[in-house]
Design a protein around this motif. Structure first.
Motif, PDB file in Angstrom:
ATOM      1  N   GLN A  64     -15.270   6.263  -6.553  1.00 51.75           N
ATOM      2  CA  GLN A  64     -16.440   5.525  -7.022  1.00 51.75           C
ATOM      3  C   GLN A  64     -17.755   6.145  -6.517  1.00 51.75           C
ATOM      4  OE1 GLN A  64     -15.638   1.564  -5.612  1.00 51.75           O
ATOM      5  NE2 GLN A  64     -14.125   1.138  -7.233  1.00 51.75           N
ATOM      6  N   LYS A  78      -9.799   4.609  -3.434  1.00 56.70           N
ATOM      7  CA  LYS A  78     -10.546   4.023  -4.549  1.00 56.70           C
ATOM      8  C   LYS A  78     -12.056   4.198  -4.344  1.00 56.70           C
ATOM      9  CE  LYS A  78      -7.033   0.564  -5.743  1.00 56.70           C
ATOM     10  NZ  LYS A  78      -6.705  -0.890  -5.768  1.00 56.70           N
ATOM     11  N   ARG A  79     -12.510   4.028  -3.103  1.00 62.67           N
ATOM     12  CA  ARG A  79     -13.932   4.173  -2.819  1.00 62.67           C
ATOM     13  C   ARG A  79     -14.394   5.611  -3.033  1.00 62.67           C
ATOM     14  NH1 ARG A  79     -13.982   2.199   2.039  1.00 62.67           N
ATOM     15  NH2 ARG A  79     -14.208   4.131   3.223  1.00 62.67           N
ATOM     16  N   TRP A  80     -13.537   6.571  -2.688  1.00 58.41           N
ATOM     17  CA  TRP A  80     -13.876   7.979  -2.902  1.00 58.41           C
ATOM     18  C   TRP A  80     -14.189   8.251  -4.365  1.00 58.41           C
ATOM     19  CZ3 TRP A  80      -9.894  11.376   0.269  1.00 58.41           C
ATOM     20  CH2 TRP A  80     -10.200  11.251   1.642  1.00 58.41           C
ATOM     21  N   SER A  83      -6.379   5.587   3.192  1.00 65.77           N
ATOM     22  CA  SER A  83      -5.703   4.391   2.718  1.00 65.77           C
ATOM     23  C   SER A  83      -5.978   4.196   1.231  1.00 65.77           C
ATOM     24  CB  SER A  83      -6.188   3.160   3.487  1.00 65.77           C
ATOM     25  OG  SER A  83      -7.556   2.908   3.183  1.00 65.77           O
ATOM     26  N   ASP A  84      -5.260   3.282   0.601  1.00 69.98           N
ATOM     27  CA  ASP A  84      -5.452   3.029  -0.822  1.00 69.98           C
ATOM     28  C   ASP A  84      -6.892   2.583  -1.109  1.00 69.98           C
ATOM     29  OD1 ASP A  84      -2.730   3.033  -0.105  1.00 69.98           O
ATOM     30  OD2 ASP A  84      -2.181   1.996  -1.928  1.00 69.98           O
ATOM     31  N   THR A  85      -7.439   1.742  -0.228  1.00 68.50           N
ATOM     32  CA  THR A  85      -8.808   1.247  -0.405  1.00 68.50           C
ATOM     33  C   THR A  85      -9.824   2.376  -0.287  1.00 68.50           C
ATOM     34  OG1 THR A  85      -8.159  -0.889   0.526  1.00 68.50           O
ATOM     35  CG2 THR A  85     -10.511  -0.401   0.425  1.00 68.50           C
ATOM     36  N   VAL A  86      -9.648   3.227   0.710  1.00 74.70           N
ATOM     37  CA  VAL A  86     -10.555   4.361   0.898  1.00 74.70           C
ATOM     38  C   VAL A  86     -10.481   5.309  -0.297  1.00 74.70           C
ATOM     39  CG1 VAL A  86     -10.989   6.430   2.291  1.00 74.70           C
ATOM     40  CG2 VAL A  86     -10.506   4.239   3.407  1.00 74.70           C
ATOM     41  N   GLU A 130      -2.880   9.085  -8.291  1.00 78.33           N
ATOM     42  CA  GLU A 130      -4.104   8.346  -8.021  1.00 78.33           C
ATOM     43  C   GLU A 130      -5.143   9.211  -7.299  1.00 78.33           C
ATOM     44  OE1 GLU A 130      -2.849   4.743  -6.105  1.00 78.33           O
ATOM     45  OE2 GLU A 130      -2.141   3.881  -7.998  1.00 78.33           O
ATOM     46  N   TYR A 145       0.928   8.238  -5.522  1.00 77.35           N
ATOM     47  CA  TYR A 145      -0.222   8.549  -4.670  1.00 77.35           C
ATOM     48  C   TYR A 145      -0.939   9.798  -5.183  1.00 77.35           C
ATOM     49  CZ  TYR A 145      -3.006   8.885  -0.385  1.00 77.35           C
ATOM     50  OH  TYR A 145      -4.039   8.928   0.502  1.00 77.35           O
ATOM     51  N   GLY A 166       0.810  -1.212   0.000  1.00 79.40           N
ATOM     52  CA  GLY A 166       0.000   0.000   0.000  1.00 79.40           C
ATOM     53  C   GLY A 166       0.842   1.260   0.000  1.00 79.40           C
TER      54      GLY A 166
END
Length: 404
Positions: free
Chosen positions: A403, A399-401, A394-397, A335, A332, A284
């Motif tokens: 979407q 990506k969710r943002w 975090s990387d997961t959060v 992304e 980062y 991450g």
């Protein structure tokens, strides 16, 4: 439109050959840029310059590169210029030629500004090529590209010891053929880039259509990233520009031996840069950024208090750990703002240069007023600011943002 979207979203193959050539070009570019701080011990003696004047030389070099990089990155995101890479290196070539022949302090300032212009053009364009050639392995691609630059910077002490000490200021002329070689290689890269530009523009257009307008929290995260880059850049600037003087004055090293110790620090940093990207792909982006800064703090804080025999060990550890985030902060930021590859590369790397420029002047003034030893001791606490990494999503959060 649906077929174009599907094609744009398909993972592309990683072009290792292009990445390796781009890494070599980055090495050559940054080794040329590294000649400037490497010449500081020579210029201090030959022209009788103060730490503040040396800091202003570094400021002129890095501030030009800093201001122009995000502007050029933003422009080429909309209007790609494949042949900007060899043109930028041409500016660096002219700067190196003038630096070797400069008769005065003023001309030296002008020559390093030309080198800064070349660097400003090279870095965002080079990062975009690395992004395009990297396929789905963005961390690895940025690491291959960035490690070339950090290796080039690491060569600065060896340049001082092997070339500049025997030949003085005119030793800079030895690097004019290096610049010519870089121009040739970058013409090859530009031809490859031009041939793939249409597919890159399709992918970029689809990404921008799918990405919603950035929200305030995205800008807040970018602000934190830039703050972390500031902390890292000021520490690296202090080490690159002034740590050799600390070794000479407080440990009684010769110029040659101090440069070899500095080379160890920078070489370890180049290794950290190379491994940082693949580690970020696995563990991450946020985790590696936190490890890089907060993890290096114990080594940077105690470094000024150890014996000469232990210095080399701490230099290797500090250099390796703190530079694992160098390519990761670029990824980062990219992304955070999908589709703004050049803009984010120019902003993050340019900001790093700019903070290094400001740090060069500020730390040079500090060294003149409170002494080089006190400056080195205080600057060791800067990596503690890495604790602010905990405020990043975090990387997961992230990506969710995008979407939502």
């Amino acid at each position: 439109m649906e077929s174009s979207t599907t094609a744009a979203q398909l993972p592309s193959k990683t072009s290792y050959g292009i990445l390796i050539i781009m890494g070599i070009c980055h090495l050559l570019n940054d080794s040329l840029q590294a000649v400037v701080p490497a010449m500081f011990p020579i210029l201090e003696t030959s022209l009788g310059l103060s730490y503040t004047q040396l800091g202003l030389i570094a400021f002129s070099l890095n501030m030009v590169a800093s201001v122009m990089q995000p502007i050029f990155g933003w422009y080429t995101d909309s209007f790609p210029l494949p042949y900007a890479l060899p043109l930028g290196m041409g500016s660096t070539l002219c700067g190196m030629l003038l630096l070797g022949l400069a008769p005065s302090y003023t001309v030296i300032l002008f020559s390093v500004m030309l080198i800064g212009v070349g660097s400003a053009i090279f870095h965002p364009a080079g990062s975009r090529v690395a992004f395009l050639a990297g396929g789905t392995r963005r961390g690895l691609a940025q690491s291959i590209y960035q490690v070339g630059g950090n290796t080039g910077q690491a060569l600065a002490p060896l340049i001082t010891a092997i070339i500049l000490l025997p030949y003085g200021q005119k030793g800079a002329l030895w690097f004019v053929p290096v610049a010519l070689l870089s121009v040739f290689l970058l013409v090859l890269i530009a031809n490859w880039y031009k041939g793939r530009l249409s597919s890159f523009l399709i992918r970029k257009k689809v990404t921008e259509q799918q990405t919603k307008k950035p929200k305030q929290r995205i800008y807040k995260a970018l602000g934190i990233v830039l703050f972390l880059i500031f902390a890292r850049s000021w520490y690296i600037s202090c080490m690159t520009n002034f740590y050799a003087f600390y070794l000479i004055h407080d440990y009684h090293f010769t110029i040659r031996s101090s440069q070899l110790y500095l080379f160890a620090f920078l070489a370890a940093g180049a290794l950290g840069t190379f491994l940082g990207g693949p580690l970020a792909d696995r563990f991450g982006r946020k985790n590696i950024i936190f490890f890089s800064l907060a993890g290096s703090a114990p080594f940077t804080i105690i470094l000024p208090y150890v014996s000469a025999s232990a210095v080399i060990i701490l230099l290797l550890l500090a250099g390796f750990v703190i530079m694992t985030s160098f390519s990761v902060t670029v990824i980062y930021a990219q992304e955070l703002f999908p589709g703004k590859v050049g803009t984010m590369a120019g902003l993050t790397v340019g900001f790093a240069f700019g903070m290094g420029a400001v740090g060069s002047v500020a730390l040079g003034i500090a060294a003149d007023f409170i002494g080089i030893a006190s400056t080195i001791k205080w600057i060791g606490f800067l990596p503690l600011l890495g604790i602010f990494t905990l405020m990043l999503p975090s990387d997961t959060v992230l990506k969710r943002w995008h979407q939502e």
